[in-house]
Design a protein around this motif. Structure first.
Motif, PDB file in Angstrom:
ATOM      1  N   CYS A 163       0.839  -1.200   0.000  1.00  0.00           N
ATOM      2  CA  CYS A 163       0.000   0.000   0.000  1.00  0.00           C
ATOM      3  C   CYS A 163       0.878   1.256   0.000  1.00  0.00           C
ATOM      4  CB  CYS A 163      -0.955  -0.005   1.190  1.00  0.00           C
ATOM      5  SG  CYS A 163      -0.179   0.163   2.802  1.00  0.00           S
ATOM      6  N   ALA A 164       0.279   2.388  -0.293  1.00  0.00           N
ATOM      7  CA  ALA A 164       1.027   3.639  -0.462  1.00  0.00           C
ATOM      8  C   ALA A 164       1.749   4.052   0.819  1.00  0.00           C
ATOM      9  CB  ALA A 164       0.088   4.751  -0.918  1.00  0.00           C
ATOM     10  N   LYS A 165       1.094   3.886   1.946  1.00  0.00           N
ATOM     11  CA  LYS A 165       1.713   4.272   3.224  1.00  0.00           C
ATOM     12  C   LYS A 165       2.974   3.459   3.489  1.00  0.00           C
ATOM     13  CE  LYS A 165       0.080   2.807   7.233  1.00  0.00           C
ATOM     14  NZ  LYS A 165      -0.758   2.644   8.441  1.00  0.00           N
ATOM     15  N   HIS A 166       2.877   2.156   3.288  1.00  0.00           N
ATOM     16  CA  HIS A 166       4.035   1.308   3.540  1.00  0.00           C
ATOM     17  C   HIS A 166       5.088   1.432   2.446  1.00  0.00           C
ATOM     18  CE1 HIS A 166       1.289  -0.820   6.425  1.00  0.00           C
ATOM     19  NE2 HIS A 166       2.369  -0.596   7.144  1.00  0.00           N
ATOM     20  N   GLN A 167       4.696   1.773   1.231  1.00  0.00           N
ATOM     21  CA  GLN A 167       5.677   1.994   0.163  1.00  0.00           C
ATOM     22  C   GLN A 167       6.568   3.191   0.501  1.00  0.00           C
ATOM     23  OE1 GLN A 167       6.289   0.080  -2.429  1.00  0.00           O
ATOM     24  NE2 GLN A 167       7.732   1.374  -3.511  1.00  0.00           N
ATOM     25  N   ARG A 168       5.967   4.251   1.038  1.00  0.00           N
ATOM     26  CA  ARG A 168       6.767   5.417   1.447  1.00  0.00           C
ATOM     27  C   ARG A 168       7.724   5.047   2.569  1.00  0.00           C
ATOM     28  NH1 ARG A 168       1.665   7.865   0.734  1.00  0.00           N
ATOM     29  NH2 ARG A 168       1.243   7.775   2.970  1.00  0.00           N
ATOM     30  N   ARG A 169       7.231   4.320   3.567  1.00  0.00           N
ATOM     31  CA  ARG A 169       8.092   3.910   4.683  1.00  0.00           C
ATOM     32  C   ARG A 169       9.171   2.940   4.229  1.00  0.00           C
ATOM     33  NH1 ARG A 169       3.690   3.171   9.573  1.00  0.00           N
ATOM     34  NH2 ARG A 169       3.045   5.351   9.616  1.00  0.00           N
ATOM     35  N   LEU A 170       8.823   2.071   3.287  1.00  0.00           N
ATOM     36  CA  LEU A 170       9.785   1.122   2.736  1.00  0.00           C
ATOM     37  C   LEU A 170      10.905   1.840   1.998  1.00  0.00           C
ATOM     38  CD1 LEU A 170      10.422  -1.889   2.147  1.00  0.00           C
ATOM     39  CD2 LEU A 170       9.007  -1.651   0.114  1.00  0.00           C
ATOM     40  N   ALA A 171      10.560   2.849   1.207  1.00  0.00           N
ATOM     41  CA  ALA A 171      11.564   3.616   0.469  1.00  0.00           C
ATOM     42  C   ALA A 171      12.516   4.329   1.426  1.00  0.00           C
ATOM     43  CB  ALA A 171      10.883   4.622  -0.455  1.00  0.00           C
ATOM     44  N   ILE A 172      11.992   4.888   2.492  1.00  0.00           N
ATOM     45  CA  ILE A 172      12.835   5.569   3.485  1.00  0.00           C
ATOM     46  C   ILE A 172      13.774   4.564   4.149  1.00  0.00           C
ATOM     47  CG2 ILE A 172      12.779   6.744   5.716  1.00  0.00           C
ATOM     48  CD1 ILE A 172      10.202   8.137   4.714  1.00  0.00           C
ATOM     49  N   ALA A 173      13.252   3.382   4.493  1.00  0.00           N
ATOM     50  CA  ALA A 173      14.086   2.361   5.141  1.00  0.00           C
ATOM     51  C   ALA A 173      15.190   1.874   4.206  1.00  0.00           C
ATOM     52  CB  ALA A 173      13.212   1.191   5.587  1.00  0.00           C
ATOM     53  N   ILE A 174      14.867   1.689   2.923  1.00  0.00           N
ATOM     54  CA  ILE A 174      15.878   1.252   1.953  1.00  0.00           C
ATOM     55  C   ILE A 174      16.950   2.322   1.787  1.00  0.00           C
ATOM     56  CG2 ILE A 174      16.262   0.744  -0.492  1.00  0.00           C
ATOM     57  CD1 ILE A 174      13.547  -0.716  -0.448  1.00  0.00           C
ATOM     58  N   LYS A 175      16.545   3.571   1.715  1.00  0.00           N
ATOM     59  CA  LYS A 175      17.514   4.660   1.549  1.00  0.00           C
ATOM     60  C   LYS A 175      18.410   4.789   2.774  1.00  0.00           C
ATOM     61  CE  LYS A 175      14.530   7.124  -1.627  1.00  0.00           C
ATOM     62  NZ  LYS A 175      13.613   8.251  -1.827  1.00  0.00           N
ATOM     63  N   ARG A 176      17.854   4.637   3.963  1.00  0.00           N
ATOM     64  CA  ARG A 176      18.675   4.682   5.187  1.00  0.00           C
ATOM     65  C   ARG A 176      19.666   3.527   5.205  1.00  0.00           C
ATOM     66  NH1 ARG A 176      14.072   6.092   9.710  1.00  0.00           N
ATOM     67  NH2 ARG A 176      13.961   8.314   9.217  1.00  0.00           N
ATOM     68  N   SER A 177      19.198   2.359   4.801  1.00  0.00           N
ATOM     69  CA  SER A 177      20.065   1.190   4.777  1.00  0.00           C
ATOM     70  C   SER A 177      21.200   1.353   3.770  1.00  0.00           C
ATOM     71  CB  SER A 177      19.225  -0.042   4.446  1.00  0.00           C
ATOM     72  OG  SER A 177      19.986  -1.187   4.519  1.00  0.00           O
ATOM     73  N   ARG A 178      20.923   2.009   2.659  1.00  0.00           N
ATOM     74  CA  ARG A 178      21.968   2.274   1.670  1.00  0.00           C
ATOM     75  C   ARG A 178      23.012   3.233   2.218  1.00  0.00           C
ATOM     76  NH1 ARG A 178      18.169   3.425  -3.583  1.00  0.00           N
ATOM     77  NH2 ARG A 178      17.934   1.276  -4.279  1.00  0.00           N
ATOM     78  N   ILE A 179      22.574   4.257   2.917  1.00  0.00           N
ATOM     79  CA  ILE A 179      23.489   5.281   3.420  1.00  0.00           C
ATOM     80  C   ILE A 179      24.482   4.695   4.424  1.00  0.00           C
ATOM     81  CG2 ILE A 179      23.595   7.375   4.840  1.00  0.00           C
ATOM     82  CD1 ILE A 179      21.081   8.321   3.321  1.00  0.00           C
ATOM     83  N   ILE A 180      24.021   3.794   5.296  1.00  0.00           N
ATOM     84  CA  ILE A 180      24.954   3.233   6.274  1.00  0.00           C
ATOM     85  C   ILE A 180      25.678   1.995   5.757  1.00  0.00           C
ATOM     86  CG2 ILE A 180      23.730   4.168   8.247  1.00  0.00           C
ATOM     87  CD1 ILE A 180      22.617   1.410   8.786  1.00  0.00           C
ATOM     88  N   GLY A 181      25.401   1.603   4.500  1.00  0.00           N
ATOM     89  CA  GLY A 181      26.190   0.569   3.854  1.00  0.00           C
ATOM     90  C   GLY A 181      25.656  -0.845   3.956  1.00  0.00           C
ATOM     91  N   LEU A 182      24.422  -1.028   4.390  1.00  0.00           N
ATOM     92  CA  LEU A 182      23.868  -2.377   4.481  1.00  0.00           C
ATOM     93  C   LEU A 182      23.345  -2.871   3.133  1.00  0.00           C
ATOM     94  CD1 LEU A 182      21.933  -2.081   7.849  1.00  0.00           C
ATOM     95  CD2 LEU A 182      24.177  -3.082   7.448  1.00  0.00           C
ATOM     96  N   LEU A 183      22.860  -1.972   2.303  1.00  0.00           N
ATOM     97  CA  LEU A 183      22.390  -2.301   0.954  1.00  0.00           C
ATOM     98  C   LEU A 183      23.194  -1.499  -0.059  1.00  0.00           C
ATOM     99  CD1 LEU A 183      18.482  -2.331   1.300  1.00  0.00           C
ATOM    100  CD2 LEU A 183      19.980  -4.277   0.960  1.00  0.00           C
ATOM    101  N   PRO A 184      23.402  -2.039  -1.243  1.00  0.00           N
ATOM    102  CA  PRO A 184      24.146  -1.299  -2.265  1.00  0.00           C
ATOM    103  C   PRO A 184      23.279  -0.254  -2.957  1.00  0.00           C
ATOM    104  CG  PRO A 184      23.480  -3.394  -3.139  1.00  0.00           C
ATOM    105  CD  PRO A 184      23.073  -3.401  -1.694  1.00  0.00           C
ATOM    106  N   PHE A 185      23.918   0.802  -3.451  1.00  0.00           N
ATOM    107  CA  PHE A 185      23.221   1.787  -4.276  1.00  0.00           C
ATOM    108  C   PHE A 185      23.017   1.228  -5.685  1.00  0.00           C
ATOM    109  CE2 PHE A 185      24.662   4.735  -1.018  1.00  0.00           C
ATOM    110  CZ  PHE A 185      23.574   5.575  -0.895  1.00  0.00           C
ATOM    111  N   VAL A 186      24.026   0.571  -6.221  1.00  0.00           N
ATOM    112  CA  VAL A 186      23.952  -0.053  -7.546  1.00  0.00           C
ATOM    113  C   VAL A 186      24.689  -1.385  -7.482  1.00  0.00           C
ATOM    114  CG1 VAL A 186      23.823   2.098  -8.866  1.00  0.00           C
ATOM    115  CG2 VAL A 186      26.052   1.144  -8.327  1.00  0.00           C
ATOM    116  N   THR A 187      24.426  -2.252  -8.470  1.00  0.00           N
ATOM    117  CA  THR A 187      25.160  -3.504  -8.581  1.00  0.00           C
ATOM    118  C   THR A 187      25.931  -3.492  -9.885  1.00  0.00           C
ATOM    119  OG1 THR A 187      23.284  -4.594  -9.608  1.00  0.00           O
ATOM    120  CG2 THR A 187      23.492  -4.807  -7.229  1.00  0.00           C
ATOM    121  N   ARG A 188      26.922  -4.323  -9.962  1.00  0.00           N
ATOM    122  CA  ARG A 188      27.758  -4.363 -11.167  1.00  0.00           C
ATOM    123  C   ARG A 188      27.331  -5.464 -12.074  1.00  0.00           C
ATOM    124  NH1 ARG A 188      33.719  -2.714  -9.192  1.00  0.00           N
ATOM    125  NH2 ARG A 188      33.004  -1.093  -7.830  1.00  0.00           N
TER     126      ARG A 188
END
Length: 66
Positions: free
Chosen positions: A41-66
């Motif tokens: 749903c839209a509410k959780h999609q927004r929260r999911l995007a924020i969580a993914i972006k936070r995880s990328r910033i601290i290095g748990l998820l990649p920004f891009v793959t090769r």
């Protein structure tokens, strides 16, 4: 239409440290998958995007793959 994964699991928060859960919602190129494909749903999609972006910033998820 499918119900939202987070609503059906009754999850209140999306933790940015839960990499296993977040990987379900990113593509093989590490892009955030659109809500019409994930069924979130839209509410959780927004929260999911924020969580993914936070995880990328601290290095748990990649920004891009090769």
């Amino acid at each position: 239409m499918n119900s939202c994964f987070f609503c059906s699991q009754n999850l209140k928060e999306i933790d940015y440290k839960d990499v296993g859960l977040l990987k379900r919602f990113i593509s093989s190129q590490a892009k955030i998958i659109d809500t019409k494909y994930t069924g979130v749903c839209a509410k959780h999609q927004r929260r999911l995007a924020i969580a993914i972006k936070r995880s990328r910033i601290i290095g748990l998820l990649p920004f891009v793959t090769r």
